[in-house]
Scaffold this active site. Structure first.
Site, PDB file in Angstrom:
ATOM      1  N   ASN A   9       0.862  -1.189   0.000  1.00 15.11           N
ATOM      2  CA  ASN A   9       0.000   0.000   0.000  1.00 15.11           C
ATOM      3  C   ASN A   9       0.894   1.233   0.000  1.00 15.11           C
ATOM      4  O   ASN A   9       1.503   1.560   1.001  1.00 15.11           O
ATOM      5  CB  ASN A   9      -0.888  -0.037   1.268  1.00 15.11           C
ATOM      6  CG  ASN A   9      -1.706   1.233   1.428  1.00 15.11           C
ATOM      7  OD1 ASN A   9      -1.829   2.033   0.501  1.00 15.11           O
ATOM      8  ND2 ASN A   9      -2.270   1.416   2.620  1.00 15.11           N
ATOM      9  N   LYS A  11       0.039   4.265  -0.295  1.00 12.57           N
ATOM     10  CA  LYS A  11      -0.620   5.446   0.303  1.00 12.57           C
ATOM     11  C   LYS A  11      -0.416   6.665  -0.607  1.00 12.57           C
ATOM     12  O   LYS A  11      -0.392   6.529  -1.821  1.00 12.57           O
ATOM     13  CB  LYS A  11      -0.104   5.688   1.720  1.00 12.57           C
ATOM     14  CG  LYS A  11      -0.154   4.423   2.574  1.00 12.57           C
ATOM     15  CD  LYS A  11       0.088   4.687   4.021  1.00 12.57           C
ATOM     16  CE  LYS A  11       0.133   3.364   4.763  1.00 12.57           C
ATOM     17  NZ  LYS A  11       0.172   3.506   6.194  1.00 12.57           N
ATOM     18  N   HIS A  95      -9.325   0.960   5.069  1.00 12.32           N
ATOM     19  CA  HIS A  95      -8.038   1.131   5.753  1.00 12.32           C
ATOM     20  C   HIS A  95      -8.251   2.053   6.962  1.00 12.32           C
ATOM     21  O   HIS A  95      -9.056   2.981   6.910  1.00 12.32           O
ATOM     22  CB  HIS A  95      -7.011   1.732   4.781  1.00 12.32           C
ATOM     23  CG  HIS A  95      -5.624   1.719   5.336  1.00 12.32           C
ATOM     24  ND1 HIS A  95      -5.178   2.678   6.218  1.00 12.32           N
ATOM     25  CD2 HIS A  95      -4.596   0.851   5.169  1.00 12.32           C
ATOM     26  CE1 HIS A  95      -3.932   2.397   6.559  1.00 12.32           C
ATOM     27  NE2 HIS A  95      -3.555   1.288   5.936  1.00 12.32           N
ATOM     28  N   GLU A  97      -6.648   4.463   8.069  1.00 12.42           N
ATOM     29  CA  GLU A  97      -6.475   5.899   7.806  1.00 12.42           C
ATOM     30  C   GLU A  97      -7.740   6.473   7.200  1.00 12.42           C
ATOM     31  O   GLU A  97      -8.122   7.611   7.488  1.00 12.42           O
ATOM     32  CB  GLU A  97      -5.252   6.128   6.893  1.00 12.42           C
ATOM     33  CG  GLU A  97      -3.959   5.927   7.677  1.00 12.42           C
ATOM     34  CD  GLU A  97      -2.798   5.381   6.877  1.00 12.42           C
ATOM     35  OE1 GLU A  97      -2.812   5.471   5.623  1.00 12.42           O
ATOM     36  OE2 GLU A  97      -1.860   4.844   7.504  1.00 12.42           O
ATOM     37  N   GLU A 167      -5.119  -5.361  10.757  1.00 11.58           N
ATOM     38  CA  GLU A 167      -4.089  -4.347  10.979  1.00 11.58           C
ATOM     39  C   GLU A 167      -4.332  -3.661  12.318  1.00 11.58           C
ATOM     40  O   GLU A 167      -5.169  -2.746  12.406  1.00 11.58           O
ATOM     41  CB  GLU A 167      -4.134  -3.302   9.866  1.00 11.58           C
ATOM     42  CG  GLU A 167      -3.891  -3.858   8.487  1.00 11.58           C
ATOM     43  CD  GLU A 167      -3.301  -2.819   7.547  1.00 11.58           C
ATOM     44  OE1 GLU A 167      -2.194  -3.051   7.070  1.00 11.58           O
ATOM     45  OE2 GLU A 167      -3.928  -1.772   7.336  1.00 11.58           O
ATOM     46  N   GLY A 173       2.752   1.905  10.777  1.00 10.67           N
ATOM     47  CA  GLY A 173       3.699   3.005  10.610  1.00 10.67           C
ATOM     48  C   GLY A 173       4.411   3.397  11.895  1.00 10.67           C
ATOM     49  O   GLY A 173       5.043   4.449  11.961  1.00 10.67           O
ATOM     50  N   SER A 213       3.714  -2.512  10.285  1.00  9.92           N
ATOM     51  CA  SER A 213       5.178  -2.534  10.391  1.00  9.92           C
ATOM     52  C   SER A 213       5.798  -3.873   9.980  1.00  9.92           C
ATOM     53  O   SER A 213       6.754  -4.337  10.604  1.00  9.92           O
ATOM     54  CB  SER A 213       5.620  -2.132  11.802  1.00  9.92           C
ATOM     55  OG  SER A 213       5.176  -0.815  12.089  1.00  9.92           O
TER      56      SER A 213
HETATM   57  C1  PEP Z   1      -0.618   0.004   6.266  1.00  9.37           C
HETATM   58  O1  PEP Z   1      -0.763   1.191   6.185  1.00  9.37           O
HETATM   59  O2  PEP Z   1      -1.482  -0.768   5.801  1.00  9.37           O
HETATM   60  C2  PEP Z   1       0.569  -0.525   6.938  1.00  9.37           C
HETATM   61  C3  PEP Z   1       0.551  -1.745   7.360  1.00  9.37           C
HETATM   62  O3  PEP Z   1       1.622   0.350   7.076  1.00  9.37           O
HETATM   63  P1  PEP Z   1       3.077   0.006   7.681  1.00  9.37           P
HETATM   64  O4  PEP Z   1       3.527  -1.267   7.047  1.00  9.37           O
HETATM   65  O5  PEP Z   1       3.921   1.178   7.319  1.00  9.37           O
HETATM   66  O6  PEP Z   1       2.889  -0.150   9.168  1.00  9.37           O
END
Ligand code: PEP
Length: 255
Positions: A9, A11, A95, A97, A167, A173, A213
Site C-alpha cells: 500500500n 498510500k 483502511h 487511515e 491491521e 507506521g 510494520s
Molecule cells: C498500512 O498502512 O497498511 C501498513 C501496514 O503500514 P506500515 O507497514 O507502514 O505499518
C-alpha cells in the site's frame, strides 16, 4: 494450504516518475517469484500508467479506495466502473487511515465491498483495533463488530474470495508489531467468525493478511503462523529491496 498474498500500500506516495521506477524494479526482481500473489496499490493518478507497465506480468494492481455509488455528484471520488476500466484487480477498503480521517464506517465498507465485487474487483478489507482498544483488552469485541458490519449480507462465495487484512492500528507506521502469537490469535478469531457466519468452507478459503510494520526481518515469523496468509505492507513497500525481500521470505516459507 492457502496461497500467500503480499500487497504493498503506497498510500499518498510516489508520483508518476517514482511510481514507474519502483514498479520496473519490482518487475525485474519479483515477477518470477511464482509461489506468492503480489499486489501493489499506487495512488489513483498512477494506476493507468502502472497497469500498462504490469501488462503480462504476475504482479497485480490494487486501488486504495473505491466509491459505493455507480456515478454521480461525488466530487473527488472514483467510481467502481472507473477502476474496472483501468483493470484494477483488487481494492483496499476500510483502511484505518480512511476510517480515521474520512469517516469510513463498517456500513460504508460493506457498501464498498458490494460495489467492488459487482465490478469484478477483489476487496482487501481492513479491520483492526486502536491502541486504546488494545490496551483496554477489547480487541475481540472490536473485531467481532467490524466483521459483522463489514461482511453483512455477503454470500459465502463472496467472502471466500475476499482478502481480509488484520491491521492493529497501533502497529501501522509505528515500528511496533504485534507478536506472531498475538496476530495469530486475532486471525484465528476472524476465521472462526467467518466460519460461524459463512460456513467452514468460506473460512478455510478466505485469506487473512497481517499488516502493521511488516518488514523483511519479521516476515518469516509472522507468516509462519497457520492463519496468517500474507501481509499488507505500507512503509516497507516503498523500497524495492525491502518489498522484494518480504516477497522472497514469503516464498521461502512455501517450500
Ligand atoms: C498500512 O498502512 O497498511 C501498513 C501496514 O503500514 P506500515 O507497514 O507502514 O505499518
Amino acid at each position: 494450504m492457502r496461497r500467500p498474498i503480499i500487497a504493498g500500500n503506497w498510500k499518498m506516495n510516489n508520483a508518476l516518475a517514482a511510481a514507474r521506477d519502483l514498479v520496473r524494479g519490482l518487475l525485474e526482481q519479483a515477477d518470477d517469484i511464482s509461489e506468492v500473489d503480489k499486489v501493489i496499490a499506487p495512488p489513483f493518478t498512477a494506476l493507468l500508467s502502472i497497469k500498462e507497465i504490469l501488462r503480462g506480468s504476475s504482479i497485480k494492481l490494487a486501488a486504495q479506495n473505491i466509491h459505493y455509488e455507480e456515478k454521480g455528484a461525488f466530487t473527488g471520488e472514483i467510481a467502481p466502473a472507473m477502476l474496472e476500466e483501468i483493470g484494477c484487480d483488487y481494492v483496499i477498503i476500510g483502511h484505518s487511515e480512511r476510517r480515521a480521517y474520512y469517516n469510513e464506517t463498517n456500513e460504508t465498507v460493506n457498501k464498498k465491498i458490494f460495489s467492488a465485487l459487482k465490478h469484478g474487483i477483489i476487496p482487501i478489507v481492513c479491520v483492526g483495533e486502536t491502541e486504546n482498544e488494545w490496551e483496554r483488552g477489547v480487541t475481540r469485541e472490536v473485531i467481532t463488530n467490524q466483521v459483522a458490519g463489514c461482511f453483512a449480507d455477503l454470500s459465502k462465495e463472496e467472502v471466500a474470495k475476499m482478502i481480509i487484512a488484520y491491521e492493529p492500528i497501533w502497529a501501522i507506521g509505528t515500528g511496533k508489531t504485534a507478536t506472531p502469537e498475538q496476530a495469530q490469535e486475532v486471525h484465528t478469531q476472524i476465521r472462526e467468525l467467518i466460519a460461524r457466519g459463512f460456513g467452514s468452507e468460506a473460512a478455510s478459503l478466505v485469506r487473512i493478511q497481517y499488516g502493521g510494520s511488516v518488514k523483511p526481518e519479521n516476515t518469516a515469523a509472522l507468516l509462519s503462523q497457520p492463519d496468517i496468509d500474507g501481509a499488507l505492507v505500507g512503509g516497507a513497500s516503498l523500497q524495492i529491496d525491502s518489498f522484494v525481500e518480504i516477497i522472497r521470505e514469503t516464498a521461502r516459507l512455501t517450500v
